[in-house]
Design an enzyme around this catalytic site. Structure first.
Site, PDB file in Angstrom:
ATOM      1  N   SER A   1     -16.827  -2.364  -1.125  1.00 41.65           N
ATOM      2  CA  SER A   1     -15.945  -1.207  -1.276  1.00 41.65           C
ATOM      3  C   SER A   1     -16.818   0.022  -1.498  1.00 41.65           C
ATOM      4  CB  SER A   1     -15.021  -1.401  -2.489  1.00 41.65           C
ATOM      5  OG  SER A   1     -14.346  -0.206  -2.828  1.00 41.65           O
TER       6      SER A   1
ATOM      7  N   TYR B   1     -14.060  -3.056 -11.950  1.00 36.32           N
ATOM      8  CA  TYR B   1     -14.063  -3.126 -10.490  1.00 36.32           C
ATOM      9  C   TYR B   1     -15.378  -2.578  -9.941  1.00 36.32           C
ATOM     10  CZ  TYR B   1     -12.243  -2.948  -5.726  1.00 36.32           C
ATOM     11  OH  TYR B   1     -12.040  -3.142  -4.382  1.00 36.32           O
TER      12      TYR B   1
END
Length: 234
Positions: free
Chosen positions: A139, A152
């Protein structure tokens, strides 16, 4: 790996969103594909939606190494080989670090980071035998930190670093490794329900097409880390 006919790929987290888009693109490119998810009924439903005899559904939780070993065994038993591992499964839990629970932290690290290791560890001997390809879906959160994203960010920064180091370890066997770092993608991630309002985002099919392109690329060329963003914001 420019000729993709009859190559075999394994896509974790393949029931919807990015994973489903990747699986669809691979099937259309002539590959045989295994998709996995935690619930067999969900994976079987996704396999039916893909509508191909060249797809199999496997129940596997990537945070459990034994599950991934069994998944690879099922793939080799069904298709006779495994050429491509695509570690896509991921979860996201967001909030200020002082409010982040142990459960949410552990879930993200176990799935997003340890999971990509489990998938590679379980399938690496097949990749060595077939001079295969290992791809992780990270990501932009793996290079850009943000408030509320501590867990995250940690997991995705880890995926990027892990994949790049693994690339250096594995290329001596003829294995290629790439990490793809998408920005906003239309998906079901974090319980999001895709709608027309997501049309400005990267689509799962875009990631699928990108991976097909990587697999067809000149063997001498390796885009080891790819950042991809929507052309415009909403």
């Amino acid at each position: 790996m420019q000729d993709l006919n009859n190559k075999v790929a394994y896509v974790t987290g393949g029931t919807k969103g990015i994973g489903f888009g990747i699986a669809k693109a691979l099937i259309e490119a002539g590959l045989k594909v295994a998709i996995s998810g935690r619930k067999l009924e969900d994976v079987q439903k996704a396999a039916e939606e893909l509508g191909s005899d060249n797809v199999i559904a496997i129940a596997s939780d990537v945070s459990n190494y034994d599950d991934e070993v069994r998944a690879v065994e099922q793939i080799v038993e069904k298709f006779g080989r495994l050429d491509i591992l695509i570690a896509n499964a991921g979860v996201g839990k967001f909030g200020p670090v002082d409010q982040l629970s142990l459960e949410d932290w552990n879930a993200m690290i176990a799935t997003n980071l340890t999971g990509v290791f489990h998938t590679l560890k379980a399938g690496v001997e097949q990749l060595k035998s077939n001079k295969g390809y290992y791809i992780t879906i990270a990501s932009l959160a793996g290079t850009n930190f943000f408030a509320g994203g501590s867990g995250y960010n940690a997991s995705k920064f880890g995926v990027v670093g892990f994949t790049q180091a693994a690339m250096l370890d594995l290329r001596e066997y003829g294995i290629k490794s790439t990490t793809i770092m998408p920005g906003s993608v239309t998906s079901h991630f974090n319980d999001h329900q895709p709608s027309e309002a997501d049309s400005w985002k990267i689509q799962p099919s875009d990631i699928g097409e990108m991976i097909v392109g990587l697999l067809k690329m000149n063997p001498n060329v390796l885009p080891s880390k790819i950042e991809v963003r929507p052309t415009q914001t909403k």
